[in-house]
Design a protein around this motif. Sequence first.
Motif, PDB file in Angstrom:
ATOM      1  N   SER A   2       0.809  -1.210   0.000  1.00 46.76           N
ATOM      2  CA  SER A   2       0.000   0.000   0.000  1.00 46.76           C
ATOM      3  C   SER A   2       0.846   1.266   0.000  1.00 46.76           C
ATOM      4  N   THR A   3       2.179   1.114   0.152  1.00 44.70           N
ATOM      5  CA  THR A   3       3.007   2.319   0.153  1.00 44.70           C
ATOM      6  C   THR A   3       3.182   2.841  -1.261  1.00 44.70           C
ATOM      7  N   VAL A   4       3.474   4.112  -1.354  1.00 43.74           N
ATOM      8  CA  VAL A   4       3.692   4.739  -2.660  1.00 43.74           C
ATOM      9  C   VAL A   4       5.178   4.565  -3.004  1.00 43.74           C
ATOM     10  N   ARG A  16       6.074  18.366 -10.423  1.00 45.66           N
ATOM     11  CA  ARG A  16       6.427  18.670  -9.026  1.00 45.66           C
ATOM     12  C   ARG A  16       7.684  19.513  -8.974  1.00 45.66           C
ATOM     13  N   PRO A  17       7.689  20.552  -8.184  1.00 44.18           N
ATOM     14  CA  PRO A  17       8.757  21.576  -8.268  1.00 44.18           C
ATOM     15  C   PRO A  17      10.172  21.041  -8.071  1.00 44.18           C
ATOM     16  N   ARG A  19      11.699  18.286  -8.662  1.00 43.82           N
ATOM     17  CA  ARG A  19      12.232  17.273  -9.563  1.00 43.82           C
ATOM     18  C   ARG A  19      12.923  17.831 -10.804  1.00 43.82           C
ATOM     19  N   ARG A  25      19.949  19.742 -13.433  1.00 41.11           N
ATOM     20  CA  ARG A  25      21.275  19.912 -12.830  1.00 41.11           C
ATOM     21  C   ARG A  25      22.140  18.688 -13.115  1.00 41.11           C
TER      22      ARG A  25
ATOM     23  N   PRO B  72      -2.072   3.866   4.077  1.00 42.95           N
ATOM     24  CA  PRO B  72      -0.826   3.862   3.266  1.00 42.95           C
ATOM     25  C   PRO B  72       0.165   4.889   3.800  1.00 42.95           C
ATOM     26  N   PHE B  73       1.409   4.518   3.634  1.00 39.74           N
ATOM     27  CA  PHE B  73       2.457   5.462   4.036  1.00 39.74           C
ATOM     28  C   PHE B  73       2.494   6.603   3.041  1.00 39.74           C
ATOM     29  N   PRO B  74       2.717   7.792   3.517  1.00 36.04           N
ATOM     30  CA  PRO B  74       2.876   8.882   2.542  1.00 36.04           C
ATOM     31  C   PRO B  74       4.205   8.733   1.805  1.00 36.04           C
ATOM     32  N   ALA B  75       4.253   9.203   0.579  1.00 34.69           N
ATOM     33  CA  ALA B  75       5.491   9.144  -0.209  1.00 34.69           C
ATOM     34  C   ALA B  75       6.530  10.018   0.478  1.00 34.69           C
TER      35      ALA B  75
END
Lengths: 219, 308
Positions: A2-4, A16-17, A19, A25, B72-75
Amino acid sequence: MSTVTPERAPAAAPPRPPRPPGRLRRAGALLAGLALAAAAVALQSAAPEPGERGAPLTSTGRVGDEVAASRFTARVEAVHAARSVEIADAAGAVETATTSGIFVVVEAAATAHREPQKFGRPVLLSGDGKRYTATDKVDSTLDIAYPYVQPGWWTEGVAVFDVPVTALTGSRIVLAPGGGGFIGEAYPPEAEIDLGLDDAGTQRLIAAAKDVHRLEARR
Amino acid sequence: MTGAPPPEHEGPRDWFAPRRNRPAPPAPHPGRPAPSPDAPWAPGPRRVFPDEQVWPPPPRPSREEPGASTQPFPAVPAVPAVPPAPAVPAVPPAPAAPLPGTPSAAGAPRAPVPAGAAPRWRRTALLACAALLTTALAVAIPAWEDYRFYRSGNPAYRIHPVAPGGTGTLMHVAWRAEVEQADSLPGLGPAKPGRKWLKITVTRTSLDTEGVLRRGAPVIEVRHPDGRAWRAEVTGNDLPPEAAEHEVGTAYRYDVVSVVPGDVAGQVEVRVIPSTIRMPLEESTAELLKRAGTEEVEPQDRVLLFRR
């Protein structure tokens, strides 16, 4: 799970800023590294060869020019050719030197800038790349390499070379201080003076060659 | 093992069969149906259970195990890996996965950036300083080595000026120099036009025995104040050939001849660089060989400059 996962994050959020600057760079750093490596390789190819390292610093000129090197100035006043050279010493005794080739007699003069200088044996660089040292058939006291060259006045002398006729075209004389020390000097000064012997000049020199060239000992 | 006393012989019973009037033993694991007492034993599907720690008692988990939560874990942002500043509130637990782009998710990765900006700037400055320092050292150390090598052959001369006609004392020896101009010298003939002979007499007087030890031949130069120098040839000296005859307090002479341009003949100065070699009065070759290399060599860098 379930983790991202980290792989999913940029795909899900490209704008996203933090990245895009990181990627830019990284590309910039890669480019800079490549450029530095290329510059290092280019610099290596520009480095002097082992034979060139410490080689003399050559000043060049023509007959009649005052050719200034770092510690002395030299001048070639005249070039003669002869089939034999007669040397009269101070006592009047005469000695004759002969050759199967030809004698090239270079009348030279030099002056020093600060310290007394003494030349090593003069060298004739022939047009075909050979080196001829001044002959030992003539009395060395007449040689330009014999006296000290000092500041304030011109010291004159000759350099006599015993060379084959084929070596004359395109030849130059090299005057350099003699290596006196145990440790050779790096980048010593030298004067390379073109004797002006193109094809026509060589023909003229040979045509004008005397049978006997007389050198008078000094004093 | 507690229970009613066993009834005797109520029927044929296998040794290993449970007693009939006993309550069935608790099933080793819940979920598996207890076999009926009378049913013949039949092998069931084999099950393997993992080892379980019983002693010492396992610590009670204080928090939820990772797998136990459906939250869920946050990224976690990869960079910067610095703890968020105390002022930044922790990510509030959200019932659903924080969608990227929502204010809570966008705020969380961005929050540490202001805290990490100053260290990164400082780190860059530190790196630049280190690079500069390394480059400077890489240039300076070989240059210093080369300079020392150069100085080993070309010492930095220490000039000791001597007033006109005066006496200079250096290393237990008193030195004098006299210069005479001449248009013609016996044996050398007339000078060439524009030049003058210089007849130079340098005298040395040993002040004590140490001065006698330093009786090595000096270097004598003829030099104009503008830096130009001319040959100075030592034509002779009257030093005694034997060291034992060398007397303290007696002047010995070096005869020097030089030729300089006539216009500077009255300006050129004589420089005397005394030898620093100490030569014992009497010494056998064996002693010399034993001594060789044991003494520290003094640099020959002290110059007596005789003004005109």
